[in-house]
Design an enzyme around this catalytic site. Structure first.
Site, PDB file in Angstrom:
ATOM      1  N   ASP A  92     -40.416 -90.517 -69.197  1.00 16.88           N
ATOM      2  CA  ASP A  92     -41.348 -91.638 -69.071  1.00 16.88           C
ATOM      3  C   ASP A  92     -41.812 -92.051 -70.463  1.00 16.88           C
ATOM      4  O   ASP A  92     -41.752 -91.268 -71.423  1.00 16.88           O
ATOM      5  CB  ASP A  92     -42.531 -91.268 -68.183  1.00 16.88           C
ATOM      6  CG  ASP A  92     -43.469 -90.264 -68.827  1.00 16.88           C
ATOM      7  OD1 ASP A  92     -42.980 -89.179 -69.212  1.00 16.88           O
ATOM      8  OD2 ASP A  92     -44.671 -90.551 -68.969  1.00 16.88           O
ATOM      9  N   GLU A 156     -45.568 -87.687 -68.290  1.00 16.48           N
ATOM     10  CA  GLU A 156     -46.298 -87.053 -69.394  1.00 16.48           C
ATOM     11  C   GLU A 156     -47.262 -88.011 -70.051  1.00 16.48           C
ATOM     12  O   GLU A 156     -48.398 -87.655 -70.388  1.00 16.48           O
ATOM     13  CB  GLU A 156     -45.298 -86.509 -70.423  1.00 16.48           C
ATOM     14  CG  GLU A 156     -45.929 -85.587 -71.480  1.00 16.48           C
ATOM     15  CD  GLU A 156     -46.497 -86.340 -72.669  1.00 16.48           C
ATOM     16  OE1 GLU A 156     -47.310 -85.747 -73.411  1.00 16.48           O
ATOM     17  OE2 GLU A 156     -46.146 -87.523 -72.864  1.00 16.48           O
TER      18      GLU A 156
END
Length: 452
Positions: A92, A156
């Site tokens: 991500d 994250e």
């Protein structure tokens, strides 16, 4: 760089690394599904899973984590009795911010001036490619000498804790003898560095209410309490005159002992405008790695264009507080919340809500794994000795792994050196860093297998 057969193979794999990073960067995998399609993150997760399967990984799975995102897991068996190494990265990315400010499209990998530009090239899709390249090189020279687990996280950057909670519910899944977190970076490109500390983080949303509704500033301004003005005063109370963070009850005088960060180098890296002073006291290293730092991430208020002559009834802000090792993030959250509520002027109503939190982290740099990494980095970087620094950012998973596997050795390396400009416009990765760190990881796995 070393001209060993392994190094030559890593170099030969770089065109493939670029091609795959191009594919991975193309996914707009921002785990904020209110603004970015969830399908983009799901596509990136499938890409990582397919890449692991192609390399012979077993038990490859898309793990549905409690925050509504997916992490990718896979296991590559090694020789009988070999130690296990967990390789971590996240697929991500941060939002691109102002896409018009990018010199090339943020989700199209573009080479310019010897660097590869695109969101996630360094943080942390490049980390996924680094792990794959290291393993591929080893497979061409006798095989991977350890058991490998890979975990690629899907949220994250959001700090929502999905993978941490999943790992706590499945404690056997990520168990390993050593853990390589590929989400840090060299202190400077070309200077091999491991990250020994991470600041923790708390995020608090603060809301101020003063009126039942907005009022005409000509009719009521001057006596009616303005919520936006109250919020500005509250936020201003978080900093001293010199810019130091001032959250009541929070210690702000710790010192960093280790690699230092000269003021002029920091000004250049941070692109501080001429004549503008740095904030805070102590060395730059103290301020970045040993002390708390508050940042106002956003304010809900009318834009200048289209603003009306109103006294505002409500206003909101999102406040981030980074905390160093030795400070409990939960306690810091309580102090920040109490400070925000206590700083309200004019009896304004203030509510503060925690929306994210991660504990700080300190690694044991005296462990055998660090000795093996020092040797690997020395060879990959032409005899340069490994340096140890802190990192101002947070990787909450590190503390979860430390709690679950107290005997595991955790190392932090990665591609996010200052020129990479992670989280900013024009993020990029240095291809030479990718090449050297892929080699260093491969060399580390060889050395750790012998030590194990």
């Amino acid at each position: 760089m070393s001209d060993s057969p392994l190094a030559q193979t890593v170099a030969a794999l770089q065109p493939r690394a670029r091609a795959e990073l191009t594919e991975l960067v193309a996914f707009k995998s921002v785990a904020d599904f209110a603004q970015f399609p969830k399908s983009e993150s799901e596509g990136a997760a499938r890409w990582v899973a397919d890449a692991l399967r192609a390399e012979g990984f077993q038990d490859v799975a898309l793990l549905d984590t409690p925050d509504g995102t997916q992490s990718v897991y896979g296991h590559l068996p090694g020789p009988e009795g070999a130690p296990t190494v967990l390789l971590y990265a996240h697929y991500d990315v941060q939002p691109p911010l102002d896409e018009a400010a990018w010199d090339s499209p943020p989700f199209e990998l573009t080479e310019r001036d010897g660097r590869w530009y695109g969101r996630g090239t360094a943080d942390c899709k490049g980390g996924v490619i680094m792990h794959l390249t290291a393993l591929r090189a080893l497979k061409e020279h006798g095989g991977v000498p350890v058991n490998i687990k890979v975990i690629a996280e899907g949220s994250e950057e959001q700090g929502t804790g999905g993978l941490e909670r999943y790992a706590e519910a499945h404690p056997e899944l990520l168990a390993a003898d050593a853990i390589v977190i590929g989400d840090a970076g060299n202190f400077r490109a070309g200077l091999p560095t491991v990250t020994a500390t991470l600041r923790g983080m708390t995020m608090v949303q603060v809301r101020v209410d003063t009126l039942a509704g907005n009022l005409h500033s000509g009719q009521f301004g001057g006596a009616a309490p303005d919520a936006l003005a109250a919020l500005i005063r509250i936020l201003d109370s978080l900093r001293a005159e010199d810019g130091s963070t001032t959250v009541r009850g929070l210690a702000t005088d710790a010192a960093w002992e280790g690699l230092q960060y000269p003021d002029e180098d920091f000004r250049k890296d941070a692109k501080v405008l001429d004549g503008v002073e740095l904030i805070g006291t102590g060395t730059v290293a103290d301020r970045l790695w040993a002390r708390p730092a508050v940042t106002v991430l956003g304010i809900d208020c009318p834009p200048v264009v289209g603003a009306t002559p109103s006294v505002h009834a409500s206003a909101r802000a999102l406040v981030s507080l980074r905390v160093p090792p030795g400070t409990d993030a939960a306690e810091a959250t309580k102090l920040l919340t109490a400070h925000l509520e206590g700083a309200a002027p004019w009896g304004a109503r203030v509510t503060a809500e925690q929306v994210g939190q991660g504990q700080p982290f300190r690694a044991d740099t005296s462990s055998p794994a660090y000795a093996a990494m020092a040797e690997a980095l020395r060879e990959a970087y032409d005899g340069q000795e490994m340096q140890t620094s802190g990192m101002g950012g947070s990787i909450p998973l590190c503390n979860t792994l430390t709690a679950l596997y107290p005997d595991a050795e955790i190392l932090l390396i990665g591609l996010s050196e200052p020129e990479a400009q992670i989280h900013a416009v024009n993020e990029s990765v240095c291809p030479d860093e990718l090449r050297r760190l892929s080699l260093a990881e491969a060399l580390f796995l060889r050395r750790f297998a012998k030590r194990g």
